[in-house]
Design a protein around this motif. Structure first.
Motif, mmCIF file in Angstrom:
data_model
loop_
_atom_site.group_PDB
_atom_site.id
_atom_site.type_symbol
_atom_site.label_atom_id
_atom_site.label_comp_id
_atom_site.label_asym_id
_atom_site.label_seq_id
_atom_site.Cartn_x
_atom_site.Cartn_y
_atom_site.Cartn_z
ATOM 1 N N GLU A 253 0.827 -1.362 -0.159
ATOM 2 C CA GLU A 253 0.186 0.056 -0.068
ATOM 3 C C GLU A 253 0.799 1.336 0.022
ATOM 4 N N GLU A 254 0.214 2.434 -0.692
ATOM 5 C CA GLU A 254 1.059 3.528 -0.801
ATOM 6 C C GLU A 254 1.348 4.335 0.566
ATOM 7 N N THR A 255 0.625 4.084 1.670
ATOM 8 C CA THR A 255 0.652 4.568 2.888
ATOM 9 C C THR A 255 1.910 3.947 3.586
ATOM 10 N N PHE B 116 4.336 2.453 2.114
ATOM 11 C CA PHE B 116 5.549 2.689 1.317
ATOM 12 C C PHE B 116 6.057 4.005 1.926
ATOM 13 N N ASN B 117 5.168 4.780 1.802
ATOM 14 C CA ASN B 117 5.562 6.586 2.288
ATOM 15 C C ASN B 117 6.187 6.470 3.552
ATOM 16 N N THR C 237 10.320 3.695 -6.435
ATOM 17 C CA THR C 237 8.960 3.913 -6.367
ATOM 18 C C THR C 237 8.512 2.600 -5.959
ATOM 19 N N LEU C 238 7.110 2.716 -5.686
ATOM 20 C CA LEU C 238 6.288 1.499 -5.381
ATOM 21 C C LEU C 238 6.431 0.254 -6.123
#
Length: 362
Positions: free
Chosen positions: A129-131, A133-134, A186-187
């Motif tokens: 998930e992007e969250t 990952f960040n 990147t993801l």
């Protein structure tokens, strides 16, 4: 002339090594049954580490492992995973080194029915998930930009030493990566890296404690659900020869100086002279050995710092460890000496006291 490198900073083999011969399992299954042990420990060594980071994406192996162990799966959010693990008094995690990433977990046998689905879900079904990952990418960047740069001259000195010795090779950056490398990831890079290296042909499974045979069979069956591909192997690093004494100075406005000294050695465990060198190193400066020569000369006799140690194998996170870590095997080792921070006015005296490629942070 002796070829060595010194790093000064101014401050402020799977653990389960019992053979599975004689069992129905392949060589990539290592078992250590312990009768009446109420706990079960599981380690899965995926044959990938920071040496597999693509150029310009340094830190990708470590970040991918973090996404598996500290992120959501397709079946549970990260918060749900933590809530479900809490009453089990259990967890799972990943440790990435230069050549190895080890996914591990431990639980009481009474909790295995609830624990097992969470454990295998982590490496089989990461959500990426992007969250997550960040969050994890920011944590890694914060370590490099803040913790390493400002809060730990000892670890900074080691990082400079390792990077200098292995510059231009797959070993030439620390496991966390580099700032520019992490910022470029990147993801999609994480997803592609996972698909390439977390495969059914790229692991060794270790199980110990009071497990039963069904658990081993279930783990193998689940691991075989991973992609059936063979990642490319990376050979031993072809590092450049060190010509005489080389010094790297990292200047900081700080009241003390940490010093790291080292050079490549070709001895590995299993070679003829390894144990003889291990005994000699124990006399010279074995980790946390307060009776060793370096410790006695620099700390006890002169009171210059907290401790002084020497190593014939990589010893990550040594500042907080008492014993050598497991699961950090590698094809190329270095001999190194750590002189923990000393007052600036005594840094030359401390270096002369141990008289042994050099990176100085002063």
């Amino acid at each position: 002339m002796k070829k060595i490198m010194i790093t000064l900073i101014t401050a402020m083999a799977l653990s389960l090594i019992i053979s599975s011969c004689g069992t129905k399992y392949d060589d990539n299954v290592v078992l250590l049954p312990v009768e009446n042990d109420p706990t079960v420990s599981i380690k899965i060594w995926f044959k990938v580490g920071s040496q597999n980071d693509p150029q310009g994406k340094e830190g990708l192996a470590n970040l991918t492992a973090a996404m598996i162990s500290d992120g959501a799966t397709k079946n549970n959010s990260y918060e749900q995973i933590l809530e479900k693990l809490f009453p089990l008094a259990a967890g799972y995690g990943c440790n990435t080194s230069v050549e190895m990433t080890v996914y591990s977990g431990r639980t009481h046998i009474d909790n295995m029915e609830e624990y097992y689905p969470l454990f295998v879900d982590g490496f089989l079904n990461p959500a990426f998930e992007e969250t997550d990952f960040n969050r994890l990418k920011d944590e890694a960047l914060n370590y490099l930009k803040t913790n390493l740069k400002y809060s730990s001259d000892e670890e900074l000195g080691k990082a400079v030493l390792y990077n200098d010795i292995f510059e231009g090779t797959p070993y030439g950056h620390i496991t966390t990566g580099t700032i520019t490398g992490l910022e470029s990831i990147t993801l999609d890079d994480v997803k592609n890296f996972y698909n390439e290296y977390y495969t059914s042909n790229n692991y060794v499974l270790g199980v110990g404690g009071g497990y039963d045979e069904k658990l081993v069979d279930d783990l193998i069956a689940d691991l075989n659900k991973l992609p059936d591909t063979n990642p490319q192997r990376i050979s031993k690093p072809d590092y450049r020869e060190i010509d005489g004494y080389e010094v790297t100075i990292v200047e900081k406005n700080a009241p003390a100086t940490a010093i790291s000294i080292g050079f490549p050695i070709n001895l590995l465990r299993g070679t003829k002279d390894f144990y003889a060198l291990a005994i000699a190193n124990s006399w010279l400066g074995e980790h946390r050995n307060s009776s060793s020569h370096l410790y006695q000369v620099i700390r006890e006799a002169r009171g210059l710092n907290y401790g002084d140690y020497s190593y014939i194998e990589n010893f990550p996170q040594g500042g907080r460890r008492q014993m050598p870590p497991t699961n950090v095997a590698r094809k190329q080792q270095i001999f190194e000496i750590w002189i923990r921070p000393v007052p600036n006015e005594t840094k030359h005296f401390a270096l002369e006291s141990c008289n042994t490629r050099i990176a100085i942070t002063s």
